[in-house]
Motif scaffolding. Structure first.
Motif, PDB file in Angstrom:
ATOM      1  N   TYR A 214       0.849  -1.184   0.000  1.00  0.00           N
ATOM      2  CA  TYR A 214       0.000   0.000   0.000  1.00  0.00           C
ATOM      3  C   TYR A 214       0.891   1.243   0.000  1.00  0.00           C
ATOM      4  O   TYR A 214       2.021   1.198   0.475  1.00  0.00           O
ATOM      5  N   THR A 215       0.331   2.355  -0.446  1.00  0.00           N
ATOM      6  CA  THR A 215       0.962   3.635  -0.165  1.00  0.00           C
ATOM      7  C   THR A 215       0.579   3.986   1.274  1.00  0.00           C
ATOM      8  O   THR A 215      -0.302   3.346   1.859  1.00  0.00           O
ATOM      9  N   ALA A 216       1.196   5.007   1.827  1.00  0.00           N
ATOM     10  CA  ALA A 216       0.858   5.414   3.196  1.00  0.00           C
ATOM     11  C   ALA A 216      -0.613   5.809   3.297  1.00  0.00           C
ATOM     12  O   ALA A 216      -1.291   5.482   4.278  1.00  0.00           O
ATOM     13  N   THR A 217      -1.117   6.504   2.293  1.00  0.00           N
ATOM     14  CA  THR A 217      -2.525   6.916   2.313  1.00  0.00           C
ATOM     15  C   THR A 217      -3.450   5.714   2.214  1.00  0.00           C
ATOM     16  O   THR A 217      -4.437   5.613   2.944  1.00  0.00           O
ATOM     17  N   GLU A 218      -3.139   4.772   1.325  1.00  0.00           N
ATOM     18  CA  GLU A 218      -3.966   3.567   1.194  1.00  0.00           C
ATOM     19  C   GLU A 218      -3.971   2.772   2.501  1.00  0.00           C
ATOM     20  O   GLU A 218      -5.027   2.291   2.929  1.00  0.00           O
ATOM     21  N   ALA A 219      -2.821   2.653   3.114  1.00  0.00           N
ATOM     22  CA  ALA A 219      -2.747   1.938   4.393  1.00  0.00           C
ATOM     23  C   ALA A 219      -3.606   2.640   5.442  1.00  0.00           C
ATOM     24  O   ALA A 219      -4.293   1.984   6.232  1.00  0.00           O
ATOM     25  N   SER A 220      -3.583   3.967   5.431  1.00  0.00           N
ATOM     26  CA  SER A 220      -4.390   4.693   6.417  1.00  0.00           C
ATOM     27  C   SER A 220      -5.881   4.525   6.154  1.00  0.00           C
ATOM     28  O   SER A 220      -6.671   4.488   7.087  1.00  0.00           O
ATOM     29  N   TYR A 221      -6.290   4.397   4.885  1.00  0.00           N
ATOM     30  CA  TYR A 221      -7.703   4.150   4.578  1.00  0.00           C
ATOM     31  C   TYR A 221      -8.129   2.779   5.108  1.00  0.00           C
ATOM     32  O   TYR A 221      -9.201   2.640   5.696  1.00  0.00           O
ATOM     33  N   VAL A 222      -7.296   1.768   4.905  1.00  0.00           N
ATOM     34  CA  VAL A 222      -7.621   0.427   5.389  1.00  0.00           C
ATOM     35  C   VAL A 222      -7.698   0.421   6.910  1.00  0.00           C
ATOM     36  O   VAL A 222      -8.643  -0.114   7.498  1.00  0.00           O
ATOM     37  N   LEU A 223      -6.739   1.054   7.546  1.00  0.00           N
ATOM     38  CA  LEU A 223      -6.750   1.127   9.007  1.00  0.00           C
ATOM     39  C   LEU A 223      -7.963   1.905   9.513  1.00  0.00           C
ATOM     40  O   LEU A 223      -8.604   1.502  10.488  1.00  0.00           O
ATOM     41  N   ALA A 224      -8.299   3.002   8.842  1.00  0.00           N
ATOM     42  CA  ALA A 224      -9.473   3.794   9.238  1.00  0.00           C
ATOM     43  C   ALA A 224     -10.748   2.959   9.118  1.00  0.00           C
ATOM     44  O   ALA A 224     -11.605   2.981  10.006  1.00  0.00           O
ATOM     45  N   TRP A 225     -10.865   2.198   8.041  1.00  0.00           N
ATOM     46  CA  TRP A 225     -12.043   1.345   7.839  1.00  0.00           C
ATOM     47  C   TRP A 225     -12.152   0.312   8.962  1.00  0.00           C
ATOM     48  O   TRP A 225     -13.226   0.108   9.523  1.00  0.00           O
ATOM     49  N   ILE A 226     -11.039  -0.313   9.312  1.00  0.00           N
ATOM     50  CA  ILE A 226     -11.063  -1.310  10.387  1.00  0.00           C
ATOM     51  C   ILE A 226     -11.377  -0.644  11.724  1.00  0.00           C
ATOM     52  O   ILE A 226     -12.181  -1.148  12.507  1.00  0.00           O
ATOM     53  N   THR A 227     -10.761   0.512  11.982  1.00  0.00           N
ATOM     54  CA  THR A 227     -10.989   1.248  13.228  1.00  0.00           C
ATOM     55  C   THR A 227     -12.455   1.618  13.390  1.00  0.00           C
ATOM     56  O   THR A 227     -12.992   1.602  14.496  1.00  0.00           O
ATOM     57  N   GLN A 228     -13.129   1.889  12.277  1.00  0.00           N
ATOM     58  CA  GLN A 228     -14.540   2.268  12.315  1.00  0.00           C
ATOM     59  C   GLN A 228     -15.472   1.055  12.331  1.00  0.00           C
ATOM     60  O   GLN A 228     -16.659   1.178  12.148  1.00  0.00           O
TER      61      GLN A 228
END
Length: 132
Positions: A113-127
């Protein structure tokens, strides 16, 4: 005549430099990764269909497709394939395999992932890793 011998080369050099145009091409800098506070009711919702599946479509489905490498990350199959504690850890989202394995800092020879893509995946899981 002697002055003309010096003036003409100076004028020519000045015209050469004056006529040059240089466009500075700056590298594209990726957006800052997003950080989600799961307690914030006004936080942007990082839905699976809008943020996560497009990442899988662009980077993962060449290998992770039906009948190939697990999990199947093709559209329509990916959410069901990920809906297990093996890939998604809702208690500790940053330990989720779907986040850590393709993370930009992870080792291995798979697509990252790019850093932004990784943050989207993490945000989705966090939510809550919802099918939204």
């Amino acid at each position: 005549m002697n002055k003309l011998k010096y003036i003409i080369p100076i004028v020519v050099v000045a015209l050469m430099f004056g006529a040059c145009k240089y466009d500075f091409i700056l590298p594209v800098v990726e957006d800052e990764p997003v950080v989600v506070d799961p307690e914030d009711p006004n936080a942007t919702v990082y839905g699976f269909a809008e943020y996560v599946q497009p990442i899988f479509d662009a980077k993962c489905t060449s290998c992770h497709k039906t009948g190939s490498q697990t999990p199947d990350l093709t559209a329509g199959n990916s959410y069901a394939a990920l809906n297990s504690s093996r890939y998604v850890n809702k208690t500790t989202p940053a330990q989720s395999l779907i986040y850590t394995k393709p993370h930009p800092d992870a080792s291995g020879n798979h697509v990252k992932y790019t850093a932004t893509e990784a943050s989207y995946v993490l945000a989705w899981i966090t939510q809550g890793a919802k099918n939204n």
